[in-house]
Scaffold this motif. Structure first.
Motif, PDB file in Angstrom:
ATOM      1  N   GLY A   6       0.811  -1.211   0.000  1.00 39.61           N
ATOM      2  CA  GLY A   6       0.000   0.000   0.000  1.00 39.61           C
ATOM      3  C   GLY A   6       0.844   1.260   0.000  1.00 39.61           C
ATOM      4  O   GLY A   6       0.349   2.360  -0.170  1.00 39.61           O
ATOM      5  N   ASN A   7       2.130   1.119   0.178  1.00 42.49           N
ATOM      6  CA  ASN A   7       3.050   2.253   0.228  1.00 42.49           C
ATOM      7  C   ASN A   7       3.698   2.404  -1.139  1.00 42.49           C
ATOM      8  O   ASN A   7       4.715   1.809  -1.416  1.00 42.49           O
ATOM      9  CB  ASN A   7       4.105   1.991   1.312  1.00 42.49           C
ATOM     10  N   MET A   8       3.121   3.192  -2.019  1.00 43.00           N
ATOM     11  CA  MET A   8       3.603   3.318  -3.391  1.00 43.00           C
ATOM     12  C   MET A   8       4.877   4.138  -3.512  1.00 43.00           C
ATOM     13  O   MET A   8       5.462   4.209  -4.569  1.00 43.00           O
ATOM     14  CB  MET A   8       2.514   3.924  -4.277  1.00 43.00           C
ATOM     15  N   GLN A   9       5.336   4.755  -2.439  1.00 46.43           N
ATOM     16  CA  GLN A   9       6.558   5.549  -2.509  1.00 46.43           C
ATOM     17  C   GLN A   9       7.799   4.680  -2.338  1.00 46.43           C
ATOM     18  O   GLN A   9       8.900   5.155  -2.461  1.00 46.43           O
ATOM     19  CB  GLN A   9       6.545   6.651  -1.433  1.00 46.43           C
ATOM     20  N   GLY A  10       7.637   3.405  -2.002  1.00 44.60           N
ATOM     21  CA  GLY A  10       8.783   2.519  -1.881  1.00 44.60           C
ATOM     22  C   GLY A  10       9.568   2.729  -0.609  1.00 44.60           C
ATOM     23  O   GLY A  10      10.722   2.352  -0.523  1.00 44.60           O
ATOM     24  N   GLN A  11       8.966   3.330   0.398  1.00 44.17           N
ATOM     25  CA  GLN A  11       9.658   3.536   1.667  1.00 44.17           C
ATOM     26  C   GLN A  11       9.659   2.236   2.452  1.00 44.17           C
ATOM     27  O   GLN A  11       8.646   1.561   2.534  1.00 44.17           O
ATOM     28  CB  GLN A  11       8.969   4.647   2.481  1.00 44.17           C
ATOM     29  N   PRO A  12      10.779   1.845   3.025  1.00 47.14           N
ATOM     30  CA  PRO A  12      10.818   0.597   3.785  1.00 47.14           C
ATOM     31  C   PRO A  12       9.952   0.704   5.033  1.00 47.14           C
ATOM     32  O   PRO A  12       9.874   1.759   5.650  1.00 47.14           O
ATOM     33  CB  PRO A  12      12.293   0.453   4.154  1.00 47.14           C
ATOM     34  N   THR A  13       9.306  -0.405   5.374  1.00 42.45           N
ATOM     35  CA  THR A  13       8.505  -0.421   6.589  1.00 42.45           C
ATOM     36  C   THR A  13       9.363  -0.802   7.794  1.00 42.45           C
ATOM     37  O   THR A  13       8.989  -0.554   8.914  1.00 42.45           O
ATOM     38  CB  THR A  13       7.327  -1.408   6.458  1.00 42.45           C
ATOM     39  N   ASP A  14      10.496  -1.400   7.546  1.00 46.49           N
ATOM     40  CA  ASP A  14      11.423  -1.739   8.618  1.00 46.49           C
ATOM     41  C   ASP A  14      12.859  -1.553   8.112  1.00 46.49           C
ATOM     42  O   ASP A  14      13.445  -2.466   7.579  1.00 46.49           O
ATOM     43  CB  ASP A  14      11.199  -3.160   9.127  1.00 46.49           C
ATOM     44  N   PRO A  15      13.438  -0.345   8.252  1.00 47.14           N
ATOM     45  CA  PRO A  15      14.775  -0.085   7.728  1.00 47.14           C
ATOM     46  C   PRO A  15      15.796  -1.051   8.317  1.00 47.14           C
ATOM     47  O   PRO A  15      15.843  -1.224   9.536  1.00 47.14           O
ATOM     48  CB  PRO A  15      15.071   1.352   8.177  1.00 47.14           C
ATOM     49  N   PRO A  16      16.611  -1.688   7.459  1.00 48.63           N
ATOM     50  CA  PRO A  16      17.568  -2.674   7.944  1.00 48.63           C
ATOM     51  C   PRO A  16      18.826  -2.064   8.542  1.00 48.63           C
ATOM     52  O   PRO A  16      19.614  -2.770   9.131  1.00 48.63           O
ATOM     53  CB  PRO A  16      17.898  -3.479   6.684  1.00 48.63           C
ATOM     54  N   HIS A  17      19.019  -0.767   8.377  1.00 49.91           N
ATOM     55  CA  HIS A  17      20.247  -0.138   8.848  1.00 49.91           C
ATOM     56  C   HIS A  17      19.933   1.099   9.675  1.00 49.91           C
ATOM     57  O   HIS A  17      18.845   1.659   9.586  1.00 49.91           O
ATOM     58  CB  HIS A  17      21.140   0.272   7.659  1.00 49.91           C
ATOM     59  N   ASP A  18      20.911   1.533  10.439  1.00 52.39           N
ATOM     60  CA  ASP A  18      20.772   2.748  11.229  1.00 52.39           C
ATOM     61  C   ASP A  18      20.956   3.939  10.302  1.00 52.39           C
ATOM     62  O   ASP A  18      22.070   4.349   9.999  1.00 52.39           O
ATOM     63  CB  ASP A  18      21.809   2.763  12.350  1.00 52.39           C
ATOM     64  N   VAL A  19      19.843   4.503   9.821  1.00 47.56           N
ATOM     65  CA  VAL A  19      19.916   5.608   8.876  1.00 47.56           C
ATOM     66  C   VAL A  19      20.212   6.942   9.555  1.00 47.56           C
ATOM     67  O   VAL A  19      20.505   7.918   8.873  1.00 47.56           O
ATOM     68  CB  VAL A  19      18.620   5.714   8.038  1.00 47.56           C
ATOM     69  N   THR A  20      20.167   6.979  10.874  1.00 49.52           N
ATOM     70  CA  THR A  20      20.450   8.238  11.577  1.00 49.52           C
ATOM     71  C   THR A  20      21.890   8.660  11.387  1.00 49.52           C
ATOM     72  O   THR A  20      22.204   9.850  11.452  1.00 49.52           O
ATOM     73  CB  THR A  20      20.141   8.107  13.079  1.00 49.52           C
TER      74      THR A  20
END
Length: 99
Positions: A6-20
């Motif tokens: 349902g998320n057409m923007q392709g944003q991950p629902t559970d990021p695998p890495h520390d993006v901070t």
């Protein structure tokens, strides 16, 4: 990366890495491309291309597609249908690519 259909923007629902740790660099846009296959043609054949011609690619239908960022192979996946659009389900993220 898990994509919510349902998320057409392709944003991950559970990021695998520390993006901070990216800080302001996380806002930089990159070009993500999906390569289905390729073919090598002589320049003469390219110049003689016409609508309706079919060129057989070097990849079978059941083989994974390549996922590239800035022309660099970072993952492999399979083509999926999301509503009336194409998508790619990642099946493998290659090690050492910075992702």
């Amino acid at each position: 990366m898990t994509i919510d259909p349902g998320n057409m923007q392709g944003q991950p629902t559970d990021p695998p890495h520390d993006v901070t740790r990216l800080g302001g660099f996380g806002a930089i846009s990159v070009r993500l491309a999906i390569e289905v296959g390729g073919i090598r043609l002589k320049l003469t054949d390219v110049l003689n291309m016409a609508p309706g011609q079919v060129h057989v690619l070097d990849r079978r239908v059941d083989q994974p597609v390549d996922v590239l960022i800035s022309e660099r192979l970072v993952a492999r996946g399979e083509i999926v249908s999301v509503g009336d659009k194409f998508g790619v389900r990642l099946t493998e993220v290659l090690p050492g690519n910075g992702l």
